[in-house]
Design a protein around this motif. Sequence first.
Motif, PDB file in Angstrom:
ATOM      1  N   ILE A 111       0.853  -1.188   0.000  1.00 22.62           N
ATOM      2  CA  ILE A 111       0.000   0.000   0.000  1.00 22.62           C
ATOM      3  C   ILE A 111       0.884   1.231   0.000  1.00 22.62           C
ATOM      4  O   ILE A 111       1.871   1.316   0.747  1.00 22.62           O
ATOM      5  N   THR A 165      -1.772   4.545   4.832  1.00 19.52           N
ATOM      6  CA  THR A 165      -1.247   4.575   3.459  1.00 19.52           C
ATOM      7  C   THR A 165       0.203   5.053   3.391  1.00 19.52           C
ATOM      8  O   THR A 165       0.790   5.051   2.309  1.00 19.52           O
ATOM      9  N   ASP A 214      -2.856   5.422  -2.553  1.00 21.92           N
ATOM     10  CA  ASP A 214      -4.017   4.544  -2.385  1.00 21.92           C
ATOM     11  C   ASP A 214      -5.070   5.111  -1.451  1.00 21.92           C
ATOM     12  O   ASP A 214      -5.979   4.388  -1.020  1.00 21.92           O
TER      13      ASP A 214
END
Length: 1021
Positions: free
Chosen positions: A45, A85, A49
């Motif tokens: 990630i 994130t 994202d």
Amino acid sequence: MQSASEQSEAADRPAPPASPEHAYPDHWEADVVLRDGGTARIRPITADDADRLVSFYEQVSDESKYYRFFAPYPRLSAKDVHRFTHHDFVDRVGLAATVGGEFIATVRYDRIDERGMPASEPADEAEVAFLVQDAHQGRGVASALLEHIAAVARERDIRRFAAEVLPANNKMIKVFTDAGYTQKRSFEDGSVRLHLDLEPTDRSLAVQRAREQRAEARSVQRLLTPRSVAVVGAGRAPGGVGRTVLRNLLGAGFTGRVHAVNAALTDGPAELDGVPAHPSVASIGEPVDLAIVAVPAERVPEVVADCGEHGVLGLVVLSAGYAESGPAGRERQRQLVRQARSYGMRIIGPNAFGIINTSEDVRLNASLAPHMPAAGRIGLFTQSGAIGIALLAGLHRHGAGLSSFISAGNRADVSGNDFLQHWYDDPGTDVVLLYLESIGNPRKFTRLARRTAAVKPVVVVKGARHSGSAPPGHRVPVTRIPHATVSALLRQAGVIRVDTVTELVDAGLLLAAQPLPAGPRVAILGNSESLGLLTYDACLTEGLRPLRPLDLTTAAGPADFRDALAAALADETSDAVVVNAIPWVGENGATESGDGEVLAASLREAVESVPAPVKPVVVVHVEMGGLAEALAVATSTRPTPTGTRTTSATAAATATATASTLAPAPGSVSGCASVPEPDTASAPAPRLTTSTASDAAPHASTPPPAQTAAPSGTRSAEQGPAAQSAPERPATIPAYPAAERAVRALAEAVRYGQWRRQAAEPGRVPEYENIDEAGAAALIERVLGAGGDGDTRGVTLDTEDAGELLSRYGITVLPTLPAPTPDAAVAAARRLGYPVALKTTAPHLRHRPDLGGVRLDLATEEQLRTAYAELTEVLGKPEELQPVVQAMVPRGVDTLVRSAIDPAVGAVLSFGLSGAASELLGDTAHRLVPATDRDAAELVRSIRTAPLLFGWRGSAPVDTPALEELLLRVSRLVDDHPEVVAVSLEPVVVAPRGLSVLGATVRLAPPPPRTDLGPRRLPSY
């Protein structure tokens, strides 16, 4: 909900110590097959994202959110989104599983100290948490993510995971407890506290591979058993690839829904060949499981997107113009695989011929084969459409039926490994036939083939053996080992290796129709003495033990054959029977009509007379008029109608009526004779969905395979290739037009039966008390560390370090002292003690005693100085020869022991005799590492020159137990330390008592990646 909790994450927790950002770890990206057969992509990630994470979280139920955060948590704050994130990919890592580019699940870990607070290295524990969308729970997503996040953690020197789970969250607790890692479990403050040791264990590896098998088998099953099929590219005019496949689908009687798709059909509802036709898959308006793609390569991406958006489960891409066409096509193939996997779809192809499933519940012919094969119990996989056509025609001509057929073309995604996973526990398949031109993952193939061969035969013919490169379109690792070595390793795994497609069919027919022989003893009978002698010679050539042929004479009639065969089947001195037959000649010199049909009936009657046949029977015939036709009809693998019973008389009568349609081509296998099973009219007749090709008698003589239990739905080894639950149909007797072909097939069955019996009692890897694994690891780390970080070239150890490393594993190398001058040679001899040997070590003279570079048994200083002078006078100056002095050892047989790591197949242990036997004749045996005590014993005995070790021509047998122990110690060294990429011990002099290692070379290098030990993943593109 499949989730674990970090109880304090919802609150403001202390920020972790600052950690430098690392580059995006793209090697963590992976495509995985999930439990239901679909695919997902796992990747790290990143900060980009944020929107995906918010969208993903909005689709998670309130219950799942509660399980994750231990409190109602309806939405993520901006701070949460930033935290989840932004990772440094060391102390804080997050992975996401995606389908169609959108998140379906996430997992993250945060490194913590002993107090549970955020930490950096050297802390080696991390808190882990999962969240899976409710719509994707039960697909095995969390289990796959756990494998990958654990591998990431180990890479970052994290050794344990901690997780808090609410007691009601049984699904998540099960994910952890079923993973197979060593764990501790406690109950604290109303939650379950789990601690997992991330070091892989035998159980965790077994769990991982079992999940891999179920997932990949399911992905194949989805391709073979669709409920609806769309043919994309079906033209409006007859002809063309798409329209041909559509016609074949309908002609086979596919039991599901069929749709035609043609982008030009924009004028509303239409039909092609009587089925609904649509301009796109999306316009069909109902689910589609499988799409057959037959459009030009440049149009395939839009078709894949159309299918992916509509939820199609899999694709068969017949279109050409991919990797087989050059670099541009290779890139097009990569993009095709990536695009399909992004939607969770698997691909057969591109450049494929198609797939077939003969099950009565499916009747799928999604291929270019114009005729549906008869139903049977042979699974057939090919990488070549042309070979696939030939094999289909040949098996059909011999009356052999198939359970399924796949011609995978460039096999960019689905490969032979996937179908081995499927056939392993497929109850409808008894024999696996594979035509391979390349092996994309040899380590995995060997592992899967070994497991499958323990329950059913796997027969392989390998094309492109000597071309030096893979066929166009095939992506395979580069291998440095010769084809003969690969073949030896496959045979070690129980694979039946044959050289031609003819042998592939020959072996397949016998294995699908007959029980495995209990041993190599072969009874031979027939009405031709000459043919019997040819069969006898062929048996000796193949290593069988033929009994004296029984000549029935040319006057023998069908009744004589019947009686002789019945007696041979009842005779306990043989393990198999070969029946030879030539035509009967009448008084006028002409053969009598109908003899073949009558003989076939007599042979069947003989087999019927044995209550439970436990030995195979094969027929060799020469121009036996009518026999070929009768046998071909009798072997028809189409199901017998319910409630009927095929008899010898009806089979023979049917033969005459259908001879013209089933007559085999000249030189082909002629067919098989049918053997009715005992009448069970009082029992209800089961539904007929499989073929008669494998309705053979049980393998009563074959021990169970080396498994604790047979996979669900398969037969035990005692049951053999015929399923006990299969419906009543005639068994079959394969017939061959040449003795050599029949005996070769029989010999393969004998060797396979022997392997099965040995696999029931696998060897073990011995433990030795005088192995210092830690000391060896320290030496390896010191030597490789001296080369600096990033040095991948490796290093060859000097004599001292090589000797020390080997000594850590109980291997003593005889000391060698340099002798740059005659005086140095004398000093060395005094140190070692007379008698000594004087040897040159120059590369061009090493291990070449035939060139005169070795002088032995030098008992005095005078002899040593004389030998030194002769060497330097004849062969060159001392600085060129690099002479050394070594103590003499007891005389024996000079051998060599080697091990090397090949990027394609892994670590290989090799053995042979030193000198011309191995170097010139290639007489070397190979086994995969780690080797067991059984492997070591077989290595010593499997070379052609092995008799020299066991007292050939009156010589003293040497100490083979000591030799086997040396092999096992080298195997342990290489297996324990993957940095040891090559070991060569030569010569190893094996005496009647003990052995001496006179020379050793060891090479170290950073270990190559082991794709077979990491988390599950599909080959990357």
